[in-house]
Enzyme design. Sequence first.
Site, PDB file in Angstrom:
ATOM      1  CG  HIS A 187      15.440   2.130  14.059  1.00  0.00           C
ATOM      2  ND1 HIS A 187      16.678   1.635  13.706  1.00  0.00           N
ATOM      3  CD2 HIS A 187      14.553   1.167  13.707  1.00  0.00           C
ATOM      4  CE1 HIS A 187      16.542   0.443  13.162  1.00  0.00           C
ATOM      5  NE2 HIS A 187      15.253   0.135  13.162  1.00  0.00           N
TER       6      HIS A 187
ATOM      7  CD  GLU B 141      16.236  -2.357  15.579  1.00  0.00           C
ATOM      8  OE1 GLU B 141      15.853  -3.181  14.736  1.00  0.00           O
ATOM      9  OE2 GLU B 141      17.434  -2.189  15.864  1.00  0.00           O
TER      10      GLU B 141
END
Length: 342
Positions: free
Chosen positions: A6, A284
Amino acid sequence: MIIDVHGHYTTAPKALEDWRNQQIAGIKDPSAKPKASDLKISDDELRDSIANNQLKQMKERGSDLTLFSPRASFMAHHIGDFEVSSTWAAICNELCARVAKLFPDNFAAVAMLPQSPGVDPKTCIPEIEKCIKEYDFVGINLNPDPSGGHWTSPPLSDRQWYPIYEKMIELDIPAMIHVSTSCNPAFHTTGSHYLNADTTAFMQCLTSDLFKDFPKLRFLIPHGGGAAPYHWGRFRGLAQEMKKPLLKDHLLKNIFFDTCVYHQPGIDLLTKVIPVENVLFASEMIGAVRGIDPETGFHYDDTKRYIEAAPTLSADDRKKIFEGNARRVFPRLDAALKAKGK
């Protein structure tokens, strides 16, 4: 190998944002509308934007490869019409393709789709095919709410989404379920809308028989699955009342969760409640939470250290979370790595 499933291109050169602002201005004033060819970003600019940001932190934190997609909050599918979204998606996906080509050992690309509120999702198929077949992307991001926080689309179990699912099965790719910016003032984009959407997507799947129609469909629900792990007993109980199978049979052959959870107790809960086979490492980074936690002295999104410290995980468990599960859920990634002898 440490695979982060991610990552978003949050550090793209400013020329991209400037071009987007011109595109948005052109919605009301066609004379201001830019051409895609007006955007000029050199390879050196791309290298600098990555080497001094994502790649630098990857090396510092000990991760090897990031699955890289356009900036989620910039997708903004609620802006303009399909033509606007289509042009914007093509530009953003091409930049990610270029990054993956410039740094082939460190990045593999995942596509955003040219979604638009009220437009048939099958219009996204040409972009999917281009990204997978021409750019060698390994997956897609699917927005269950193109309206930007107003939820005007039918649930993910609705047949309107089936053309995308059929293409996913054909190409053997998963989808990360990821919304974009909220234009609804009731929902903060990253603190509320993202987590609401993760939970909503999970519940839409729970209440349906989607995976009976698509037993090979694979969804990755980010940010630790929203409320799902924390309220696992609630979801198990609701499924039971609805006469659904046990969640391990009903959902966990098709739904996976990432580790974008930014404190140790959260990761401990995730890895204790959700089977190890359904957890994929992710950070992320560089994303929504970039600061340093004053309680630990480390970045909140340095999630690798949480996995390493999780008390219930064995060495084999960690290997699955860091690498094995990603290669299984993203078979095109696995094939590309094997072709390189990895």
